[in-house]
Design a protein around this motif. Structure first.
Motif, PDB file in Angstrom:
ATOM      1  N   PHE A  75       0.865  -1.186   0.000  1.00 58.27           N
ATOM      2  CA  PHE A  75       0.000   0.000   0.000  1.00 58.27           C
ATOM      3  C   PHE A  75       0.902   1.237   0.000  1.00 58.27           C
ATOM      4  CE2 PHE A  75      -2.580   3.282   1.902  1.00 58.27           C
ATOM      5  CZ  PHE A  75      -3.864   3.034   1.458  1.00 58.27           C
ATOM      6  N   LEU A 139      -5.894   8.544  -3.478  1.00 53.30           N
ATOM      7  CA  LEU A 139      -6.009   8.782  -2.037  1.00 53.30           C
ATOM      8  C   LEU A 139      -5.702  10.241  -1.709  1.00 53.30           C
ATOM      9  CD1 LEU A 139      -6.792   6.966   0.394  1.00 53.30           C
ATOM     10  CD2 LEU A 139      -4.397   7.040   1.047  1.00 53.30           C
ATOM     11  N   TYR A 142      -8.559  12.208  -2.607  1.00 49.52           N
ATOM     12  CA  TYR A 142      -9.551  12.072  -1.535  1.00 49.52           C
ATOM     13  C   TYR A 142      -9.276  13.060  -0.403  1.00 49.52           C
ATOM     14  CZ  TYR A 142     -12.561   9.434   1.735  1.00 49.52           C
ATOM     15  OH  TYR A 142     -13.533   9.048   2.612  1.00 49.52           O
ATOM     16  N   MET A 181     -18.222   7.749   0.674  1.00 53.89           N
ATOM     17  CA  MET A 181     -18.218   6.292   0.785  1.00 53.89           C
ATOM     18  C   MET A 181     -17.901   5.673  -0.563  1.00 53.89           C
ATOM     19  SD  MET A 181     -21.477   5.013   2.996  1.00 53.89           S
ATOM     20  CE  MET A 181     -21.384   3.350   2.365  1.00 53.89           C
ATOM     21  N   SER A 184     -14.247   6.058  -1.309  1.00 54.81           N
ATOM     22  CA  SER A 184     -13.470   5.091  -0.498  1.00 54.81           C
ATOM     23  C   SER A 184     -13.523   3.711  -1.127  1.00 54.81           C
ATOM     24  CB  SER A 184     -14.041   4.963   0.908  1.00 54.81           C
ATOM     25  OG  SER A 184     -13.992   6.160   1.572  1.00 54.81           O
ATOM     26  N   ILE A 185     -14.729   3.283  -1.453  1.00 53.47           N
ATOM     27  CA  ILE A 185     -14.867   1.922  -1.981  1.00 53.47           C
ATOM     28  C   ILE A 185     -14.173   1.820  -3.337  1.00 53.47           C
ATOM     29  CG2 ILE A 185     -16.533   0.194  -2.752  1.00 53.47           C
ATOM     30  CD1 ILE A 185     -18.449   1.294  -0.603  1.00 53.47           C
ATOM     31  N   ILE A 187     -11.525   3.380  -4.277  1.00 49.54           N
ATOM     32  CA  ILE A 187     -10.078   3.268  -4.033  1.00 49.54           C
ATOM     33  C   ILE A 187      -9.736   1.867  -3.548  1.00 49.54           C
ATOM     34  CG2 ILE A 187      -8.154   4.130  -2.657  1.00 49.54           C
ATOM     35  CD1 ILE A 187      -9.569   6.859  -2.624  1.00 49.54           C
ATOM     36  N   MET A 188     -10.585   1.319  -2.686  1.00 50.55           N
ATOM     37  CA  MET A 188     -10.317  -0.038  -2.197  1.00 50.55           C
ATOM     38  C   MET A 188     -10.376  -1.043  -3.340  1.00 50.55           C
ATOM     39  SD  MET A 188     -12.082  -0.213   1.520  1.00 50.55           S
ATOM     40  CE  MET A 188     -13.576   0.668   1.440  1.00 50.55           C
ATOM     41  N   LEU A 189     -11.361  -0.862  -4.228  1.00 50.75           N
ATOM     42  CA  LEU A 189     -11.455  -1.758  -5.383  1.00 50.75           C
ATOM     43  C   LEU A 189     -10.216  -1.640  -6.264  1.00 50.75           C
ATOM     44  CD1 LEU A 189     -15.199  -1.320  -6.394  1.00 50.75           C
ATOM     45  CD2 LEU A 189     -14.110  -3.454  -5.735  1.00 50.75           C
ATOM     46  N   PHE A 191      -7.256  -0.800  -5.326  1.00 46.78           N
ATOM     47  CA  PHE A 191      -6.110  -1.404  -4.640  1.00 46.78           C
ATOM     48  C   PHE A 191      -6.138  -2.923  -4.760  1.00 46.78           C
ATOM     49  CE2 PHE A 191      -4.120  -3.122  -0.742  1.00 46.78           C
ATOM     50  CZ  PHE A 191      -2.828  -2.721  -1.005  1.00 46.78           C
ATOM     51  N   THR A 192      -7.310  -3.521  -4.570  1.00 45.39           N
ATOM     52  CA  THR A 192      -7.347  -4.978  -4.640  1.00 45.39           C
ATOM     53  C   THR A 192      -7.274  -5.471  -6.096  1.00 45.39           C
ATOM     54  OG1 THR A 192      -9.754  -4.891  -4.585  1.00 45.39           O
ATOM     55  CG2 THR A 192      -8.634  -5.297  -2.522  1.00 45.39           C
ATOM     56  N   THR A 193      -7.611  -4.601  -7.040  1.00 45.17           N
ATOM     57  CA  THR A 193      -7.563  -5.038  -8.441  1.00 45.17           C
ATOM     58  C   THR A 193      -6.200  -4.776  -9.067  1.00 45.17           C
ATOM     59  OG1 THR A 193      -9.883  -4.419  -8.589  1.00 45.17           O
ATOM     60  CG2 THR A 193      -8.755  -4.893 -10.649  1.00 45.17           C
ATOM     61  N   PHE A 194      -5.701  -3.558  -8.879  1.00 46.38           N
ATOM     62  CA  PHE A 194      -4.471  -3.170  -9.561  1.00 46.38           C
ATOM     63  C   PHE A 194      -3.262  -3.144  -8.619  1.00 46.38           C
ATOM     64  CE2 PHE A 194      -8.005  -0.858 -11.642  1.00 46.38           C
ATOM     65  CZ  PHE A 194      -7.969  -1.493 -12.867  1.00 46.38           C
ATOM     66  N   GLY A 195      -3.492  -3.221  -7.320  1.00 41.68           N
ATOM     67  CA  GLY A 195      -2.388  -3.130  -6.373  1.00 41.68           C
ATOM     68  C   GLY A 195      -1.886  -1.712  -6.192  1.00 41.68           C
ATOM     69  N   MET A 213     -15.627  -5.394 -13.053  1.00 38.50           N
ATOM     70  CA  MET A 213     -14.882  -4.644 -12.048  1.00 38.50           C
ATOM     71  C   MET A 213     -14.833  -3.168 -12.401  1.00 38.50           C
ATOM     72  SD  MET A 213     -13.274  -4.472  -9.276  1.00 38.50           S
ATOM     73  CE  MET A 213     -13.103  -6.184  -8.793  1.00 38.50           C
TER      74      MET A 213
ATOM     75  N   VAL B 429      -9.175  -0.755   4.020  1.00 38.55           N
ATOM     76  CA  VAL B 429      -8.626  -1.360   2.810  1.00 38.55           C
ATOM     77  C   VAL B 429      -8.069  -2.749   3.144  1.00 38.55           C
ATOM     78  CG1 VAL B 429      -6.201  -0.664   2.664  1.00 38.55           C
ATOM     79  CG2 VAL B 429      -7.602  -0.565   0.654  1.00 38.55           C
ATOM     80  N   PHE B 432     -11.090  -4.955   3.471  1.00 41.23           N
ATOM     81  CA  PHE B 432     -11.743  -5.118   2.171  1.00 41.23           C
ATOM     82  C   PHE B 432     -11.000  -6.137   1.307  1.00 41.23           C
ATOM     83  CE2 PHE B 432     -12.559  -3.962  -2.241  1.00 41.23           C
ATOM     84  CZ  PHE B 432     -13.929  -3.812  -2.242  1.00 41.23           C
ATOM     85  N   ILE B 446     -18.216   5.736   8.309  1.00 39.47           N
ATOM     86  CA  ILE B 446     -17.712   7.093   8.078  1.00 39.47           C
ATOM     87  C   ILE B 446     -18.855   8.101   7.946  1.00 39.47           C
ATOM     88  CG2 ILE B 446     -15.611   6.181   6.975  1.00 39.47           C
ATOM     89  CD1 ILE B 446     -16.579   7.291   4.342  1.00 39.47           C
ATOM     90  N   PRO B 522      -3.109  -8.461  -5.762  1.00 41.81           N
ATOM     91  CA  PRO B 522      -4.076  -7.759  -6.612  1.00 41.81           C
ATOM     92  C   PRO B 522      -4.454  -8.620  -7.807  1.00 41.81           C
ATOM     93  CG  PRO B 522      -1.940  -6.656  -6.623  1.00 41.81           C
ATOM     94  CD  PRO B 522      -1.887  -7.695  -5.568  1.00 41.81           C
ATOM     95  N   GLU B 523      -5.690  -8.460  -8.212  1.00 39.03           N
ATOM     96  CA  GLU B 523      -6.278  -9.308  -9.250  1.00 39.03           C
ATOM     97  C   GLU B 523      -5.468  -9.276 -10.547  1.00 39.03           C
ATOM     98  OE1 GLU B 523      -9.822  -8.582 -12.057  1.00 39.03           O
ATOM     99  OE2 GLU B 523     -10.615  -8.517 -10.019  1.00 39.03           O
TER     100      GLU B 523
END
Lengths: 646, 528
Positions: A75, A139, A142, A181, A184-185, A187-189, A191-195, A213, B429, B432, B446, B522-523
């Motif tokens: 991160f 971020l 944000y 919200m 936030s979501i 950004i989380m997506l 991060f988990t998709t692209f790192g 996605m 995060v 998540f 939040i 990550p995916e």
């Protein structure tokens, strides 16, 4: 050169820090310091702009990495800036219009004892807004995004002793948080998709993941945009936000902050381009809001609220254009800039009128002001012509292109969108003509200012005027000069941008551009736009110009009454969210006290027979339980140790 | 017989100073209570200096436990006086040492004797001595690497806390003095009973662990578990885990074991409320990370779904309850319950971001709650009421007080730029990445946090000035000295949290390998 980028943000940030922590000593010079630092930021922006022009179209982006912000394993969030053509456009708009509004506020807020703090908040806003458009990752964006939300909160509620202002400020922040919200979501997506959630890598890799996605990310970004840009269904805060001082309405709630959603979508173009469903959602939101805002704008008698409806509607145009993809991005931003000029000008004009009219906001109590406030009349009039899209003025060039692009979307969708944007243009002409006539033409309908407590007027200075007839007069130079400069922008900016498609070429390396091909030909679109415009003006003239305007608003049709109440969305929110929420929390409080507490205590009592008398503590039994438990524990430990033969 | 692994027992000294200071403070003669206050303040500042040494001496990339000390204590029982800190312990020792001086300073007049008491009554000395005693025990518990030593401290700190809550209540109360005394007594006993029950169950688990492992050394047991030389039957491990976790969940506090906290924080003075939620409760979440995950990695993973669910309930439930409160201090207490939900969720998400975020959250929540609660305390002392409805328009008469209150509130709602945002986003995060649904539900927190904070601010600070607050003075110098550094710290850690993450990250890396978990990839990268 890239080292200057941080200074853009640092100058107003310094101003905010000094003005807000400085104390009363700075009361006399605070407004000058704040204005100076805003201007400094503009000068730095101009230097960077000319430097950028000196480089080839593809080498214009600058990057500045300050330091690593939140590093935790993979991160990585950095405090790092990216200045490309899109950011540059915003920097000039924000600092340019921002500086003008600082100057205007010197006069407008002259008699407010908390003027220093006002300028501190304005500087804080500039810093946060610049951070938003200069960030090189989501971020940090944000950070700026919530920063402008805070500044907006502080400024809407600037006159905190008025309950309506405090409520409006809270409402704006809360509605925006719902949008946050989404951000936030998203950004989380990412991060988990692209790192990562830095613009460069995310947008470059957008094609490498599934459309599902990307649609999810796109919809979450749209939710965020709806909050900040007051789009349906999160639009309800903008009308109330007019409780803030008028310069705030001009800068934050018209020219800059509320357009952040358009920036977000345009910036994330690569994601939306690959997610047609998300794009469709964007277009629908834009189209619905465009009409929603326009209808509300028709029914309001409060000049600022009419303009707020108009802002909502114009941003609807921008969002719609951004949802069209590469045929629309550049025009969305172009309309954003021209709108920044004419809407800021219109609000400053409205402020000037209020300044001369005992802070009265009800247009039914204006009338015939053109003779008394000539400069305000002319500048406001030019802004009026620009926003309705009078041929040749700024709004014409940018709005016409959006209507064209809407038709060019193709298929049935294209026809529907085109029709909506045309209809919107007609309604815009209607409600703006109505504002113009009610304010500057016709009979004087001036009324003595009511007692301060009787009517919740927007400006608390109204207390000073209680019972006096207004004596309209032109505003001081510090107020009229910014209005004149903005009027120049309202007249000429659109034409300049359209010379050889200069604006499109400027943005093309960032947003990409495709020529849209409307099914009916550009000339036909323009012609129908002009016809619709004339119809709108004509109806307004027939209703308000040909016969006297009643001082008390007529009852009106069902639609009019609904539109006055913001098409009933607040009523819905109140019944469902506020009332429902109150019931929920109240019953939870009761439950926590009886059920949860009771069950836990009861379980403890039945399992160990420990605290049967917990409810009768006064008699000291529970305390002796506690002591004996403590003692027991100690004895137990000691006994175990002794058994081991210490 | 003793073997020392460091030249200078820095950790022991850091804990011993406030302990000695407590005894000295208590011994100050009745008439010299100002001297007792200054003594307590100096001791707490001295402890802060020692804690700074701990931070400086700690090498983030060095051994896992540093500044270790080891002495035989109860040899036949295998109990040792064993200390050592990892990055998580260092961060929390620093937080504790940092907050105590502000707590002392904020509570400067909270224990001044009332006129009616006899002259020999020495509440002031006792108050400050108890605070220092708690500080000593908390610091030592963050450093203890012997399970039994930790248990003793975990239980022993209940005694001074009990007296702080029961003996020195908030003087702003509604109703009669007797009624207030009864409520205070109820709160104190409830606090004690809840935590004692938790402690008793933990004691059973501690003894069980000894039966299985044959000693109490955290490092030895964890090593034996990791190398496979110490097998535990699945059921045994789960039972022992539950015993430990229950005690920590009471202290943390996790829904539905939370109801003691609003009573305790409501009835205690504001500085003591800060001591409870910002310092003492952190021992619970800290112990989850250190003891539950290291000693019982498999059981921790087994229990994770339930714990995540409880944490989620805490987050939403605590926030909703905060919205419904009428008492300022109880509102902050319920907000804390929501925040503890975030911390527990981050720990059990078992990702680097979740656990680093949870650790940062412990530190940041400590600072932000201190800022908000201490200003709330100043406000309450001025008006003599804890009810939100008794205030209105304070910003007009006391703008600095209102401004600092707002900043504390903005920190509580995790505004970017202030420290809590960093930790809350990391927890979100991190959660998540492994549990998307939980992550999304938690983000509703939040919105709710904004709701309860801004409603509190609106009702107390804005609107027309209420008659009763018209003469309210703004913050005094002593109060500014308390609030300004806390706010500065929130800003610094919000923009530049790197010094903290650098200390914490390596420790989290160790914990992650204890539970044999790797961050989800990550995916896009995983697809390649």
């Amino acid at each position: 050169m890239e080292n200057l980028i941080a200074l853009l943000v640092a100058a107003p940030l310094l101003g905010a820090a000094v003005l807000l922590c400085g104390g009363r000593r700075l009361d006399r010079a605070g407004h000058r310091l704040g204005t100076l630092l805003a201007a400094a930021s503009f000068v730095i922006g101009a230097v960077l702009f000319f430097d950028m022009l000196g480089r080839g179209a593809e080498e214009r982006a600058l990057h500045q990495h300050l330091f690593s912000w939140v590093p935790v394993e993979s991160f990585r969030a950095d405090i790092a800036f990216q200045l490309d053509q899109l950011s540059m456009t915003f920097v000039l708009l924000i600092t340019g219009v921002g500086t003008l509004i600082h100057v205007y506020s010197i006069g407008y807020m002259e008699h407010d004892e908390r003027r220093r703090r006002f300028f501190g908040y304005l500087n804080l806003f500039l810093a946060a807004m610049l951070l938003l458009v200069l960030a090189d990752n989501y971020l940090l964006l944000y950070f700026g995004w919530e920063g402008v939300g805070l500044a907006s909160y502080l400024l809407i509620g600037f006159w905190q002793h008025k309950p309506s202002a405090a409520t409006a400020a809270k409402k704006a922040f809360l509605v925006n948080r719902v949008g946050d919200m989404g951000l936030s979501i998203a950004i989380m997506l990412m991060f988990t998709t692209f790192g990562t959630f830095a613009f460069g890598p995310v947008l470059a890799a957008a094609g490498e993941t599934g459309e599902g996605m990307l649609t999810a990310i796109g919809l979450m970004l749209l939710l965020a945009a709806c909050g900040k840009s007051a789009q349906v269904p999160l639009q309800s805060w903008l009308g109330d936000a007019m409780e803030g001082p008028t310069p705030v309405s001009a800068l934050i709630h018209a020219a800059t902050m509320v357009t952040a959603g358009v920036y977000l979508i345009t910036r994330s173009g690569a994601i939306f381009n690959a997610a047609p469903d998300a794009q469709l959602a964007v277009v629908v939101v834009g189209a619905v809001t465009l009409l929603f805002g326009a209808i509300v704008g028709c029914a309001k008698d409060d000049i600022k609220k009419a303009l707020a409806g108009s802002t909502m509607s114009q941003i609807g145009y921008m969002i719609l254009a951004a949802g069209l993809g590469p045929i629309g991005y550049a025009f969305a931003i172009m309309h954003l800039v021209t709108h920044g000029f004419f809407k800021a000008g219109l609000f400053l004009g409205a402020g000037s009128v209020m300044h001369g009219m005992n802070d009265e906001v009800d247009m039914r109590k204006y009338g015939g002001l053109r003779k008394y406030m000539p400069v305000t009349f002319v500048t406001f009039g030019l802004g009026y012509l620009a926003i309705i899209g009078f041929p040749g003025l700024s709004g014409f060039w940018s709005k016409d292109k959006i209507i064209e692009a809407a038709f060019a979307k193709g298929g049935t969708e294209g026809w529907i969108l085109g029709a909506v944007t045309l209809l919107g243009a007609g309604i815009t002409a209607y409600y703006m003509t109505r504002v113009m006539i009610m304010t500057f033409f016709g009979e004087k309908r001036w009324q003595p200012a009511p007692d301060a407590d009787a009517v919740p007027s927007a400006e608390p200075a109204a207390e000073d005027h209680a019972g006096r007839m207004p004596h309209p007069h032109e505003s001081p130079k510090s107020m009229t000069v910014p209005m004149i400069l903005l009027a120049f922008g309202s007249v000429f900016a659109g034409g300049l941008f359209s010379l050889n498609s200069a604006f499109v070429h400027w943005l093309e390396p960032v947003t990409a551009f495709e020529h849209g091909h409307p099914p009916i030909g550009a000339a036909a679109v323009t012609a129908s736009t002009v016809v619709v415009l004339l119809i709108g003006v004509g109806i307004a003239y027939a209703q308000y110009g040909r016969k006297p305007v009643p001082v008390v608003a007529p009852r009106g049709s069902l639609l009019t009454r609904a539109a006055r109440r913001d098409l009933l969305q607040d009523d819905f929110n109140h019944v469902v969210l506020v009332r429902g929420g109150e019931h929920l929390t109240r019953s939870l409080v009761y439950m926590d006290h009886t059920l949860v507490d009771g069950v836990v205590n009861g379980t403890a009592a039945s399992v160990g027979g420990l605290s049967g008398r917990l409810r009768k503590l006064q008699n000291g039994f529970a305390r002796s339980y506690a002591v004996s438990m403590f003692g027991g524990t100690a004895v137990l430990i000691a006994a175990t140790l002794l058994m081991r033969g210490v | 017989m003793s073997e020392s692994s460091t030249v200078f027992p820095l950790l022991t000294v850091t804990a011993a100073l406030p302990a000695a200071g407590a005894i000295l403070t208590a011994a100050v003669p009745a008439a010299r209570r100002t001297a007792a206050k200054w003594l307590a303040l100096l001791v707490s500042l001295g402890t802060l200096v020692l804690a700074a040494f701990v931070v400086v001496r700690f090498e983030p990339d060095g051994a896992r436990y540093q500044l270790t000390e080891s002495h035989a204590w109860i040899e036949d029982f295998g109990v040792r006086y064993e200390l050592g800190v990892d990055g998580i312990g260092v961060a929390l020792i620093a937080l504790t040492a940092l907050l105590i001086p502000f707590i002392v300073l904020a509570g400067w007049h909270d224990a001044d004797p009332l006129e009616t008491r006899s002259r020999r009554w020495r509440p002031t000395q006792g108050f400050f001595a108890l605070i220092l005693m708690v500080e000593a025990m908390v610091i030592l518990s963050f450093a203890a690497t012997d399970v039994f030593l930790f248990y003793i401290l975990f239980e022993a700190m209940l005694i001074p806390m009990y007296f702080l809550i029961g003996g020195f209540g908030d003087r702003a109360h509604t109703g009669s003095d007797e009624n207030a005394a009864a409520q205070r007594s109820y709160a104190a006993v409830k606090f004690l009973l809840y935590n004692l029950v938790g402690g008793l169950i933990m004691l059973a688990a501690v003894i069980g662990l000894y039966v299985v492992a044959g000693n109490f050394s955290l490092t030895e047991i964890a090593e034996a578990r990791a190398s496979g030389s110490l097998e535990m039957a699945t059921d045994t491990e789960r039972l022992l885990f539950l015993g430990f976790f229950f005690a920590f969940a009471v202290k943390a506090p996790l829904w539905p074991l939370h109801t003691w906290l609003p009573n305790a924080m409501g009835e205690a003075t504001a500085p003591v409320a800060v001591l409870i939620t910002a310092v003492v409760d952190k021992v619970g979440t800290f112990a989850m990370l250190r003891f539950c995950l290291q000693l019982f990695p498999e059981a921790s993973k087994w229990a994770t779904p339930v714990i995540i669910a409880l944490a989620l309930i805490s987050i939403v439930y605590g926030a909703l309850l905060a919205v419904g409160q009428r008492d300022i201090k109880r509102l902050v207490a319920y907000a804390s319950i929501s925040h503890f939900g975030f911390i527990v969720m981050g720990i059990f998400a078992m990702t680097s971001q979740g656990q680093s975020g949870a650790t940062l959250y412990m530190v940041n929540h400590g600072i932000s709650t201190a800022a908000l609660m201490l200003v709330a305390g100043f406000l309450i002392t001025r008006r003599g009421s804890r009810l939100i409805a008794d205030y209105g328009g304070v910003q007009k008469v006391a703008p600095v007080l209102a401004g600092t209150f707002l900043v504390g509130g903005l920190a509580t709602l995790s505004l970017p730029g202030l420290a809590p945002f960093v930790s809350e986003f990391l927890v979100l995060v991190g959660t998540f990445a492994r549990y998307p649904v939980a992550g999304i539900i938690a983000t509703t927190g939040i919105v709710l946090a904004a709701l309860y904070t801004l409603v509190l601010y609106q009702r107390t600070m804005t609107g027309p000035v209420k008659e009763e607050v018209r003469a309210m003075p703004d913050l005094k110098a002593r109060e500014l000295v308390v609030v300004a550094p806390l706010i500065a710290l929130l800003l610094v850690l919000g923009v530049y949290p790197k010094p903290l993450t650098e200390i914490v990250d390596p420790a989290v890396r160790h914990t992650m390998s204890d539970v044999q978990q790797k961050d989800p990839r990550p995916e896009v990268e995983a697809a390649k």
